[in-house]
Design a protein around this motif. Structure first.
Motif, PDB file in Angstrom:
ATOM      1  N   PHE A  99       0.819  -1.218  -0.135  1.00  9.53           N
ATOM      2  CA  PHE A  99      -0.005   0.120  -0.030  1.00  9.53           C
ATOM      3  C   PHE A  99       0.817   1.198  -0.075  1.00  9.53           C
ATOM      4  CE2 PHE A  99      -3.688   2.412   0.480  1.00  9.53           C
ATOM      5  CZ  PHE A  99      -3.639   2.977   1.762  1.00  9.53           C
ATOM      6  N   ILE A 100       1.748   1.407   1.040  1.00 15.16           N
ATOM      7  CA  ILE A 100       2.696   2.624   0.857  1.00 15.16           C
ATOM      8  C   ILE A 100       3.634   2.469  -0.097  1.00 15.16           C
ATOM      9  CG2 ILE A 100       4.380   3.729   2.647  1.00 15.16           C
ATOM     10  CD1 ILE A 100       2.959   2.077   4.870  1.00 15.16           C
ATOM     11  N   TYR A 101       4.244   1.430  -0.316  1.00 16.22           N
ATOM     12  CA  TYR A 101       5.254   1.370  -1.767  1.00 16.22           C
ATOM     13  C   TYR A 101       4.768   1.881  -2.847  1.00 16.22           C
ATOM     14  CZ  TYR A 101       8.365  -0.575  -4.918  1.00 16.22           C
ATOM     15  OH  TYR A 101       9.315  -0.901  -5.994  1.00 16.22           O
ATOM     16  N   GLU A 115      11.421   1.855  -1.585  1.00 10.13           N
ATOM     17  CA  GLU A 115      11.431   0.637  -0.288  1.00 10.13           C
ATOM     18  C   GLU A 115      12.158   1.257   0.996  1.00 10.13           C
ATOM     19  OE1 GLU A 115      12.897  -3.793  -0.701  1.00 10.13           O
ATOM     20  OE2 GLU A 115      14.274  -2.309  -1.498  1.00 10.13           O
ATOM     21  N   ARG A 116      13.177   2.196   0.993  1.00 11.82           N
ATOM     22  CA  ARG A 116      13.728   2.799   2.241  1.00 11.82           C
ATOM     23  C   ARG A 116      12.453   3.646   2.979  1.00 11.82           C
ATOM     24  NH1 ARG A 116      16.088   7.433   3.770  1.00 11.82           N
ATOM     25  NH2 ARG A 116      15.662   8.484   2.014  1.00 11.82           N
ATOM     26  N   LEU A 117      12.016   4.499   2.156  1.00 14.60           N
ATOM     27  CA  LEU A 117      11.156   5.446   2.573  1.00 14.60           C
ATOM     28  C   LEU A 117       9.783   4.831   3.274  1.00 14.60           C
ATOM     29  CD1 LEU A 117      10.946   8.321   0.188  1.00 14.60           C
ATOM     30  CD2 LEU A 117      11.823   8.380   2.549  1.00 14.60           C
ATOM     31  N   THR A 118       9.414   3.687   2.774  1.00 19.40           N
ATOM     32  CA  THR A 118       8.284   2.437   3.174  1.00 19.40           C
ATOM     33  C   THR A 118       8.562   2.134   4.571  1.00 19.40           C
ATOM     34  OG1 THR A 118       7.807   2.037   0.945  1.00 19.40           O
ATOM     35  CG2 THR A 118       6.626   0.809   2.731  1.00 19.40           C
ATOM     36  N   TRP A 119       9.873   1.488   4.509  1.00 18.30           N
ATOM     37  CA  TRP A 119      10.129   0.858   6.054  1.00 18.30           C
ATOM     38  C   TRP A 119      10.405   2.079   7.087  1.00 18.30           C
ATOM     39  CZ3 TRP A 119       8.828  -3.625   6.666  1.00 18.30           C
ATOM     40  CH2 TRP A 119       8.934  -4.606   5.783  1.00 18.30           C
ATOM     41  N   LYS A 120      10.887   3.169   6.506  1.00 18.41           N
ATOM     42  CA  LYS A 120      10.910   4.257   7.438  1.00 18.41           C
ATOM     43  C   LYS A 120       9.517   4.556   7.993  1.00 18.41           C
ATOM     44  CE  LYS A 120      13.202   8.697   7.897  1.00 18.41           C
ATOM     45  NZ  LYS A 120      13.456   9.960   7.248  1.00 18.41           N
TER      46      LYS A 120
END
Lengths: 318, 292, 311
Positions: A99-101, A115-120
């Motif tokens: 959803f976020i990605y 990917e990085r921002l999603t996990w953040k």
């Protein structure tokens, strides 16, 4: 209200009508960075205001200037704004992560960045464990956190949230509120609409009161209170063991215009035009007449009281 | 002056019987169903054929007295027998199908869509009683246009006949009644299962048609592929509920069965379909969905 | 005192997931708050007591009725206000509440009377004749409450009753809940994430975590025990005031805007604070015992390993 600068969001005499139906009328606001609480009954124009700020609606009259963004470049606006609506809607079959990605990819981020921002974002709302499970399987609170994560994932300067704590248990409420406070501390605008007034009181720097499509007050809550009417008496509730005696002393010293004793005779509600005189006198009364004080509180220096005064209990039609 | 305080009170009075409480569900559904004038009109239309048949029966039995006015030869051809009631079942059964398509889909789907099940089931009523309540609506409405007027026509014929017509045709009465019940049960179970499974009324209605239409279609294909078009062993029809019910009816009434599997097998196939649909209903009807 | 809810090793499984793990306890409070993080099992517990789920082990009783074998008798005494939006479409509020009353066994004529009483009690006036689909959120919540009350239950389960309500409607709902509790005729179990609501309405609190009981405590007792935690707002020479307070041996810490939090040791009374205030011409604008006792209880319960049996 602050002056318009490159850091503010300005509503310049904005009105929005849906056909004949009123959304908001002649709204003039300058919002500074920090947490702005948006308060008002259902149907008072909060959602309209939020849709106007995020650019989803165009005003019928007036104009809106968001920070230093040019009004003719909406794509810039959208990249700086995060919006978390009150509706618990989501695409079927997706996991929280997807959803976020996918949202970030739509924004134009390449795979690695997205990917990085999603996990953040997921870390901030404490949802990293369940990220790959499907949204349908989430509890309401988990979905709420993912939606907040989605709104903050592209690191916007402006965050608009409609009842963001809805469905969250007490710990999650505290965690998510802290995220907002952090963002506000970094200079973001965080606009939060909520019905839970004591929470709005706790985390807002400024509050906007809406009723029937009009802004009835805005600013720092204690400031609003003084602005309402300079010479309106303040109400103080004192719980003590000798309310009658205290009342007598207050009247004798001319420090109160009205005193009522509470039903259980364990306290008194006072109206006074001179708070300073009142409080200093209270000190003396407590000491001189050996009164045991249980609590002292001002009846209207919080959001709830101001709400009560300005908007009242106009509820649903009977 | 006495001032009365209206506040919360416990209920200490008499309580209605637990066994028949499911009828409360039926009562309110019926109230809702008959709000639609269109439906009332359609329901009234369903009585046209029984009425026509009733008049025909009357005329047939009074040929001698009304002979001059009526076309004698044509009417003499008209025999009231098992075939008549078979025809009655076909036509009213068809109307019953339409009626179910109209009222069936919303019975459970609206409750599920609006999360009404917990409200029902938090009361001293079981899921079975809830389903029974909804089923009774279909049973009541469909009975009104199938075996009830059917039995009335049977009684009319028996009363007008001066011979032993009734004793010779008792099987017809029983067969028609039982046949109606089987058809009503099947329609009800299909409608309720679809209603529990599908949210939108047009889709559920469409699916009901499809169950029968695709049944025929697949039966045809199966017959061509596996049963080489042989008439008695056309077991492809086992997937065609429309054909199966006609076979069952012919078995009950003693009329000529159409092509297809033997009567016993038809019964078993229908029972299997009903059981399957009840299982679907059981799975779908929960007070609270758990998603793990 | 007759116990309202009795749990004895109650366990509930959904497939491989164990939603409730051997819950045991006996509850008699007039008003019980049910708290816990999402997924802790609050709603599962309520649903199990209502008979929506079969226990995989253990038993539970409501007013002495076993929920498995005497489930209908138990449900006759229970009223349930679900969290999610719930209504029957195509009906007015009157018809809806009346049908619910009849389903609970009340004869038709009485059912109509009680439906109107219940609707009056929750504050739905003329709008009771309109269809439920047209209702606002607050009205829908009130209709849900009416159907939970109409048959005069002895136990009321309220699941997030203030969900989605704006401030005036929230206050109205809380007032209603307190009124119901104060009639003395019915026990209330309130499940909510809003600790303030629970603190206002409930005497006892049951906290669940991961399917187990984390804590069962009496709020009155906790509040009395918390007497020494104070919050104070002062105007004037606040820094000097803080110094003087600390000199008394009181822990004192600034908090939020303009507030001070302090812990009074047993030998220091509030009068001392006033004495210092009088000496320094300080105005004590706000003084109150910490209102967050429930929040502390909750956080502490979350940190501890869940206890096997309560009380």
């Amino acid at each position: 209200m602050s002056e318009p600068t490159a850091e503010t969001i300005v509503f310049d005499n904005v009105s929005k009508f849906y056909g004949e139906v009123l959304g908001v009328n002649r709204v003039h606001l300058v919002l500074a960075p920090g947490i702005t609480g948006l308060v008002g009954p259902n149907g008072s124009g909060k959602t309209t205001l939020m849709n106007l700020v995020t650019g989803l609606l165009k005003p019928s009259e007036g104009s809106i200037r968001v920070l230093d963004l040019p009004p003719d470049r909406p794509e810039l606006l959208f990249s700086e704004i995060g919006y978390c609506t009150q509706y618990d809607a989501f695409p079927r079959g997706m996991s929280g992560y997807q959803f976020i990605y996918s949202f970030l990819r739509v924004h134009g981020y390449v795979h690695g960045e997205a990917e990085r921002l999603t996990w953040k974002a997921l870390e901030r709302v404490n949802m990293t464990e369940a990220a790959h499970r499907r949204l349908d399987g989430y509890s309401k609170g988990m979905r709420q956190r993912v939606r907040v994560a989605q709104a903050i994932s592209h690191e916007p300067r402006i965050l608009v949230l409609d009842e963001p704590l809805n469905g969250l248990d007490p710990m999650a409420r505290a965690e998510v509120s802290r995220v907002f406070e952090q963002l506000a501390g970094q200079g973001c605008h965080v606009i939060i609409s909520s019905h839970i007034l004591h929470e709005v009181d706790m985390f807002s720097d400024q509050v906007v009161f809406l009723s029937g499509g009009y802004v009835v007050a805005e600013g720092d809550v204690t400031g609003v209170r003084t602005d309402i009417e300079e010479n309106k008496p303040i109400q103080v509730l004192v719980r003590c063991d000798k309310p009658g005696l205290v009342a007598t002393r207050l009247f004798a010293a001319g420090a109160a215009v009205e005193v009522g004793l509470s039903e259980d005779l364990g306290g008194l509600l006072t109206r006074t035009r001179d708070p300073e005189k009142f409080y200093l006198l209270l000190n003396d009364v407590v000491l001189g007449d050996d009164v045991t004080i249980e609590s002292v509180s001002v009846a209207d220096a919080n959001v709830r009281a101001v709400y009560q005064y300005l908007i009242g209990s106009e509820g649903e039609p009977r | 002056m006495a001032v009365y305080d209206r506040t919360y009170r416990r209920y200490q009075g008499p309580v209605t019987s637990q066994t028949w409480r499911f009828l409360v569900v039926s009562h309110y559904v019926l109230k809702d169903v008959f709000k639609s004038k269109l439906l009332v009109f359609f329901y009234a239309l369903c009585f046209v054929y029984p009425l026509v048949l009733g008049v025909s029966i009357y005329l047939r039995n009074n040929l001698d007295r009304l002979g001059q006015i009526l076309p004698q030869e044509a009417l003499e051809q008209f025999q009231v027998d098992a075939g008549t009631f078979a025809g009655f079942l076909y036509s009213q059964g068809f109307l019953a199908f339409f009626l179910t398509v109209v009222i069936g889909p919303r019975l459970i789907s609206r409750d599920l869509a609006n999360n009404g099940l917990p409200l029902y089931l938090s009361r001293p009523i079981s899921r079975a009683q809830y389903v029974l309540g909804k089923l009774s609506v279909i049973f009541i409405l469909l009975s009104g246009i199938t075996w009830v007027p059917g039995l009335m026509l049977f009684a009319l014929q028996s009363a007008l006949d001066k011979g032993d017509w009734m004793t010779r045709h008792l099987r017809v009465a029983a067969g028609m009644t039982l046949g109606s019940w089987v058809w009503i049960l099947l329609l009800a179970v299909i409608a309720l299962a679809l209603s529990a499974w599908v949210k939108w009324r047009p889709v559920a209605a469409f699916l009901m048609f499809m169950i029968f239409a695709s049944g025929s279609f697949f039966a045809l294909i199966l017959n061509l592929l596996f049963f080489g078009g042989a008439r008695e062993r056309a077991w492809g029809y086992l997937v065609d509920p429309g054909r199966l019910i006609v076979i069952v009816w012919s078995g009950l009434l003693g009329t000529e069965p159409p092509d297809g599997p033997p009567v016993a097998l038809a019964w078993i196939a229908l029972a299997a379909m009903t059981a399957f649909l009840l299982w679907v209903l059981n799975r779908k009807l929960r007070a609270y969905e758990v998603v793990t | 005192m007759e116990s309202i809810i009795e749990l004895d090793g109650l366990s509930v499984h959904f497939g491989r997931l164990q939603a409730l793990k051997s819950l045991t306890g006996s509850y008699t409070a007039r008003s019980l708050g049910l708290l816990g993080p999402n997924g802790a099992g609050k709603t599962t517990l309520i649903h199990t007591l209502l008979g929506f789920h079969r226990p995989s082990a253990g038993t539970a009783r409501v007013f002495g009725n076993d929920i498995l074998h005497q489930d209908k008798a138990a449900r006759a005494l229970i009223g349930y206000m679900p969290e999610r939006d719930s209504f029957i479409a195509g009906m007015s509020a009157v018809r809806f509440v009346r049908m619910m009353a009849e389903l609970s066994g009340i004869p038709a004529a009485h059912a109509l009377e009680r439906a109107h009483e219940a609707l009056f009690f929750v504050g739905l006036g003329e709008s009771r004749y309109r269809n439920l689909e047209e209702y606002s959120q607050g009205m829908k919540q009130r209709a849900k409450l009416a159907q939970a009350l109409v048959h005069g239950p002895r136990l009321l389960f309220l699941d997030e009753p203030t969900n989605g309500l704006d401030p005036p409607a929230r206050e109205r709902m809380i007032r209603l809940i307190k009124a119901i509790r104060d009639t003395g005729e019915v026990h209330v179990v309130l499940s909510s994430h809003l600790l303030r609501d629970v603190e206002e309405c409930c005497e006892e609190v049951l906290i669940l975590n991961r399917g187990e009981i984390a804590c069962h405590c009496n709020l009155e007792e906790e509040r009395r025990a918390n007497r020494k935690f104070l919050e104070l707002e002062a105007r004037g020479d606040v820094d000097g005031y803080v110094e003087a307070i600390r000199a008394l041996g009181v822990e004192c810490v600034p908090y939020r805007k303009r507030r001070l939090k302090m812990v009074l040791p047993p030998e220091v009374e509030i009068r001392e604070l006033y004495r210092l205030a009088a000496e320094r011409r300080i105005e004590i604008r706000h003084l109150d015992y910490k209102k967050d006792s429930l929040q502390d209880i909750f956080l502490k319960a979350m940190e501890e390993k869940p206890a096997p049996a309560a009380q």
